[in-house]
Design an enzyme around this catalytic site. Structure first.
Site, short mmCIF file in Angstrom:
data_model
loop_
_atom_site.label_atom_id
_atom_site.label_comp_id
_atom_site.label_asym_id
_atom_site.label_seq_id
_atom_site.Cartn_x
_atom_site.Cartn_y
_atom_site.Cartn_z
N GLU A 28 3.87 -3.61 -15.83
CA GLU A 28 2.84 -1.38 -16.43
C GLU A 28 3.97 -0.88 -15.60
O GLU A 28 3.37 -0.47 -14.34
CB GLU A 28 1.15 -2.46 -16.26
CG GLU A 28 1.12 -3.17 -17.14
CD GLU A 28 -0.98 -3.22 -17.55
OE1 GLU A 28 -1.63 -3.01 -15.92
OE2 GLU A 28 -1.22 -4.08 -17.81
N GLN A 46 2.28 15.18 -20.94
CA GLN A 46 4.00 15.51 -20.81
C GLN A 46 4.63 14.83 -19.95
O GLN A 46 3.71 13.92 -18.92
CB GLN A 46 3.98 16.88 -20.51
CG GLN A 46 5.83 16.76 -20.64
CD GLN A 46 5.99 18.68 -20.06
OE1 GLN A 46 4.83 19.30 -20.89
NE2 GLN A 46 7.07 18.83 -19.70
N HIS A 61 10.48 21.90 -6.76
CA HIS A 61 9.06 22.86 -7.73
C HIS A 61 8.00 22.51 -8.15
O HIS A 61 7.67 21.69 -7.19
CB HIS A 61 9.61 22.67 -9.27
CG HIS A 61 11.59 22.84 -9.63
ND1 HIS A 61 12.16 21.84 -10.22
CD2 HIS A 61 12.15 23.61 -8.49
CE1 HIS A 61 13.19 22.19 -9.71
NE2 HIS A 61 13.66 23.35 -9.07
N LYS A 70 2.00 15.06 -10.93
CA LYS A 70 3.47 13.98 -11.60
C LYS A 70 3.51 12.20 -11.04
O LYS A 70 2.91 12.32 -9.51
CB LYS A 70 4.23 14.85 -10.83
CG LYS A 70 5.12 16.18 -11.23
CD LYS A 70 6.64 16.60 -11.11
CE LYS A 70 6.09 18.18 -10.91
NZ LYS A 70 7.12 18.55 -10.72
N TYR A 130 9.05 11.01 -15.02
CA TYR A 130 7.46 11.26 -14.80
C TYR A 130 6.51 12.13 -15.36
O TYR A 130 7.24 12.44 -16.73
CB TYR A 130 7.59 12.17 -13.37
CG TYR A 130 8.12 13.63 -13.18
CD1 TYR A 130 7.81 14.33 -13.94
CD2 TYR A 130 9.40 14.36 -13.56
CE1 TYR A 130 8.43 15.72 -14.11
CE2 TYR A 130 10.39 14.93 -14.32
CZ TYR A 130 8.91 16.22 -13.87
OH TYR A 130 9.45 17.33 -14.19
N GLU A 141 6.50 28.53 -13.00
CA GLU A 141 7.01 27.44 -11.72
C GLU A 141 7.72 28.47 -10.78
O GLU A 141 8.24 30.13 -11.00
CB GLU A 141 8.42 27.44 -12.82
CG GLU A 141 9.14 26.31 -11.85
CD GLU A 141 10.17 25.11 -13.57
OE1 GLU A 141 10.35 24.17 -12.56
OE2 GLU A 141 10.73 26.12 -13.23
N LYS A 168 18.62 28.84 -9.38
CA LYS A 168 17.46 28.62 -9.69
C LYS A 168 17.09 28.31 -8.00
O LYS A 168 16.08 28.13 -7.00
CB LYS A 168 16.15 27.93 -10.73
CG LYS A 168 15.15 27.89 -10.32
CD LYS A 168 14.33 27.35 -11.96
CE LYS A 168 15.00 25.80 -11.42
NZ LYS A 168 13.27 24.78 -12.51
N ASP A 169 17.45 26.91 -7.98
CA ASP A 169 17.13 26.21 -6.73
C ASP A 169 18.20 26.85 -5.41
O ASP A 169 16.94 26.35 -4.18
CB ASP A 169 17.26 24.56 -6.95
CG ASP A 169 16.65 23.65 -7.93
OD1 ASP A 169 15.74 24.22 -7.80
OD2 ASP A 169 17.00 22.70 -8.72
#
Length: 182
Positions: A28, A46, A61, A70, A130, A141, A168-169
């Protein structure tokens, strides 16, 4: 399932119970009642799934508003997963933990809201799945600089190699300049 603490309060490693025989295995990966009994009483809204090749680094992030908890796992390959505490009121503010998550070890990582998250791909290919407690909100963000000297994250990047980063990173902010949680 077994819940293992980490050096950061509220960040936990979850080791699901695995049932295996000559046909393969069953486990599970989420059970709302059992997770709530273990202290993860989150409502997930989500699911996200990414695929990356060796040497990719994603993160660090977080969303400063609509912060996401998460529940992270690697379903193919292996990653070095990192979480940084961004809660200014926390005694562990600015500290990080990292661990390997892989398809072989079946471990999951619970990252509560208030933390930055990222990972580095160790295997030739990895897929990360995730569950998130809030919807993606690009306007909120933020990216914490993956190699900020103040964090001293011990990424397992081979000597002489550079991680593959998104623009972005690459543009992430240092902890001293980052938007943080109270």
């Amino acid at each position: 399932m077994e819940i293992q603490p980490t050096a950061l309060p509220d960040v936990w490693i979850i080791v699901p119970q695995l049932f295996g025989d000559h046909r393969g295995f069953f486990m599970e990966t989420y059970h709302a009642k059992r997770y709530a009994e273990a202290g993860i009483a989150a409502t997930f809204v989500q699911d996200n799934h990414s695929g990356s090749r060796r040497g990719i680094l994603r993160g660090l992030h977080y969303q400063i508003r609509h912060a996401q908890g998460k529940l992270v796992r690697a379903v193919v390959g292996s990653i070095f997963d990192v979480v940084v505490d961004l809660r200014r009121s926390s005694p562990t503010f600015g500290r990080w933990v990292g661990m390997e998550l892989s398809a072989e070890n079946h471990r999951q990582l619970w990252v509560p809201p208030g933390f930055a998250h990222g990972f580095y791909v160790l295997s030739d290919w990895a897929e990360v799945f995730y569950k998130a407690t809030d919807f993606y909100a690009p306007e909120w963000e933020r990216t914490l600089l993956w190699n900020d000297p103040a964090l001293q994250i011990a990424w397992p990047i081979p000597t002489g190699e550079d991680p593959v980063l998104s623009e972005k990173d690459r543009q992430g902010k240092r902890l001293q300049d980052a938007d943080c949680f109270e």
